[in-house]
Design a protein around this motif. Structure first.
Motif, mmCIF file in Angstrom:
data_model
loop_
_atom_site.group_PDB
_atom_site.id
_atom_site.type_symbol
_atom_site.label_atom_id
_atom_site.label_comp_id
_atom_site.label_asym_id
_atom_site.label_seq_id
_atom_site.Cartn_x
_atom_site.Cartn_y
_atom_site.Cartn_z
ATOM 1 N N TYR A 9 -3.503 -7.621 10.271
ATOM 2 C CA TYR A 9 -4.389 -6.453 10.411
ATOM 3 C C TYR A 9 -3.575 -5.161 10.394
ATOM 4 N N ASP B 122 -13.293 5.299 9.273
ATOM 5 C CA ASP B 122 -12.586 4.226 8.584
ATOM 6 C C ASP B 122 -11.127 4.587 8.373
ATOM 7 N N ARG B 123 -10.873 5.873 8.154
ATOM 8 C CA ARG B 123 -9.507 6.357 7.912
ATOM 9 C C ARG B 123 -9.456 7.803 8.351
ATOM 10 N N LEU C 13 -13.003 -2.924 15.354
ATOM 11 C CA LEU C 13 -11.714 -3.135 14.688
ATOM 12 C C LEU C 13 -10.627 -3.363 15.719
ATOM 13 N N PRO C 14 -9.800 -4.385 15.565
ATOM 14 C CA PRO C 14 -9.780 -5.328 14.446
ATOM 15 C C PRO C 14 -10.908 -6.354 14.472
ATOM 16 N N VAL D 32 -1.691 2.149 14.327
ATOM 17 C CA VAL D 32 -2.722 1.164 14.019
ATOM 18 C C VAL D 32 -3.893 1.417 14.964
ATOM 19 N N ARG D 33 -5.084 1.535 14.407
ATOM 20 C CA ARG D 33 -6.255 1.917 15.194
ATOM 21 C C ARG D 33 -7.049 0.701 15.656
ATOM 22 N N ARG E 23 0.840 -1.201 0.000
ATOM 23 C CA ARG E 23 0.000 0.000 0.000
ATOM 24 C C ARG E 23 0.876 1.253 0.000
ATOM 25 N N SER F 140 -5.762 4.314 19.234
ATOM 26 C CA SER F 140 -4.728 3.908 18.282
ATOM 27 C C SER F 140 -3.424 3.642 19.022
ATOM 28 N N GLU G 20 -2.430 -4.400 6.915
ATOM 29 C CA GLU G 20 -3.539 -4.052 6.023
ATOM 30 C C GLU G 20 -4.095 -2.660 6.305
ATOM 31 N N THR G 21 -4.062 -2.224 7.573
ATOM 32 C CA THR G 21 -4.757 -0.990 7.938
ATOM 33 C C THR G 21 -3.858 0.090 8.516
#
Length: 526
Positions: A458, A365-366, A444-445, A295-296, A73, A380, A461-462
């Motif tokens: 995870y 989401d972001r 999440l996650p 990471v959240r 990414r 986070s 990915e995020t």
């Protein structure tokens, strides 16, 4: 167009350097900023940072190359392109780092950069709401304030951390960093205190300080190995300005190494391949890039007391606006970390906190996206001392072309283990009785992400940057302990790029202290 000093970049460091140097009425200072003035109203509303993550004018909108350990990414690297730089678009959290960070800088040969050396500059910069003490200063340019009010979710998080065995800490910048509590912010009376507000506003009336916005520097001008000025674009015109004493790069951990390379200071073979005549060969320019990974974790709230809920109700939204307009209080005054903490992971370590948690009373989401249409909050995690290293490298002789940025997140076993342990630590805190009544479930996650392999995937990915790029013109590698660029004359770098290693926490406070010390070093040498 001749000046004693030219400062490139009006960010957290450049504003400080230009303001402090211009205190001497006998010198002329030019400050060049590629972006516009800081007139956008969202800059000055603390929670307005959410409007600025991807702003097409006020943000450089950098992205990394495909990160090989993050599912290829491209990770956003927002940087301020406006008067005040990233201090005008950041999350306002005031955290200095740990004593051991700075002592380690000095221990590897950078004399004068230990914690006791830098503490006077932290105190000099600070206008601490709580007043002066051994650790803090009052009356300085930079407003540092407590949260405008408590929140039940934040109180529950702090209590849960205590139940999980972590201390409560009312001051992360005092005797010790470890523990849970409310973050202080660079704000006052509900308004952001950027470096432009703190340092430039009081200095703007000085006749010996010239500030040029929308002024994009293309390269440093050299005569032999001496920096003698800069070439820049203003109003569509190419201009040249001379510096009779020094050029100071304060363009940040991405902009400063980019400008050094564009000007012939960097890896000679790489520069020659781009038809840039080398001035000084140093492959360390742009190397050693460090950043903190974020990471959240997101939890559904069992009570409608989150900012998500405020924004779903026209009546509550109106109350939020009125609360801010009339009293400068409420959700619009909140920083990127309302509460949080610094914790030791349950593994063998060096006895000091190695993860930071930012706790906020909303979820997306972001970061920068719309809030979720349901009650939820975010915690986070951010491991503090990554082993991973990347680079900033130009790909064109054109200053308008963004450089290649690769952070190399999660490229080492330690960093992978740290992120998994950090996510597990948050789950331990969220399992405590103090916060359990507020949690309707883990979004999440999610409970299906259970073991270390799944948690690491995870994160890959995020996860993303928490916006602390640093170390790309590090002391001992590119600059000396006086922040002079090694191998040339008349040129210094003063910003986050000179850190030998990223500090254990948010970087803005440390950059301002670096700039305070850097400005004094220049004045002493003159």
């Amino acid at each position: 167009m001749s000046y004693d000093y030219i400062v490139v970049g009006a960010g957290s460091a450049g504003c400080v350097v230009a303001a402090r140097l211009s205190e001497d009425p006998t010198v002329r200072v030019l400050l060049l900023e590629a972006g516009p003035p800081d007139t956008n109203p969202w800059i000055h509303v603390p929670l307005g940072y959410g409007k600025l993550f991807d702003h097409p004018v006020l943000n450089w909108r950098y992205k990394t190359e495909p990160e090989p350990h993050m599912h290829d990414r491209r990770i956003s690297q927002p940087r301020g392109r406006v008067l005040g730089g990233s201090s005008s678009i950041n999350g306002l959290v005031y955290v200095r780092g740990q004593r051991e960070d700075f002592d380690a800088w000095a221990a590897v040969g950078n004399a004068g950069w230990g914690y006791d050396d830098l503490l006077p500059y932290f105190r000099r910069a600070e206008d601490q709401q709580r007043g002066a003490d051994e650790w803090h200063g009052a009356g300085g340019p930079l407003a540092v304030s407590d949260a405008t009010g408590p929140h039940p979710l934040c109180d529950a998080f702090i209590a849960a951390a205590a139940q999980a065995g972590h201390p409560v800490n009312p001051d992360f910048n005092g005797a010790t960093q470890e523990g849970a509590g409310y973050f202080q912010t660079t704000s006052r009376r509900g308004r952001r205190c950027s470096a432009a507000v703190a340092y430039l506003r009081p200095a703007r009336g000085r006749r010996n300080l010239e500030i040029a916005t929308d002024a994009h520097v293309r390269r440093i001008l050299f005569e032999g190995r001496r920096a003698v000025g800069v070439e820049w674009i203003g109003d569509g015109t190419t201009r040249r300005s001379q510096a009779t004493r020094e050029v100071i790069l304060s363009a940040g951990a991405i902009g400063s190494p980019q400008l050094l390379q564009l000007s012939g200071v960097g890896d000679a073979a790489h520069l020659a391949a781009l038809n840039i005549a080398p001035v000084h060969h140093n492959p360390e320019v742009g190397a050693n890039l460090q950043d903190h990974l974020q990471v959240r974790t997101v939890f559904r709230s069992s009570r409608a007391n989150t900012f998500n809920d405020d924004m779903r109700s026209p009546l509550r939204m109106a109350k939020v606006g009125l609360d801010y307009a009339l009293r400068r209080k409420g959700p619009l005054t909140v920083s990127a970390g309302y509460a949080g903490g610094f914790f030791r992971l349950a593994r063998a370590g060096d006895g000091r906190p190695d993860v930071q948690v930012h706790f906020i009373t909303f979820s997306t989401d972001r970061m920068g996206d719309r809030l979720h249409p349901f009650s939820a909050f975010t915690a986070s995690v951010c491991p503090l001392r990554p082993d991973s290293r990347g680079h900033v490298r130009i790909t064109s002789p054109d200053a308008a072309t963004a450089p290649e940025i690769l952070v190399n997140f999660l490229s080492t076993p330690k960093d992978c283990a740290d992120i998994v342990a950090s996510l597990e630590l948050v789950r331990q805190i969220m399992a405590q009785p103090a916060i359990a009544p507020f949690i309707a479930g883990e979004l999440l996650p999610g409970v299906g992400v259970a073991d270390a392999v799944q948690l690491l995937d995870y994160a890959r990915e995020t996860g993303g940057s928490i916006y602390h790029p640093s170390c790309t013109a590090a002391m001992g590698r590119v600059v000396d302990a006086s922040l002079r660029v090694s191998g040339v004359e008349g040129l210094r770098v003063i910003d986050a790029s000179i850190m030998p290693a990223v500090v254990s926490g948010n970087t803005n406070a440390a950059v301002i202290a670096i700039a305070e010390k850097g400005a004094e070093l220049i004045r002493r040498s003159a």
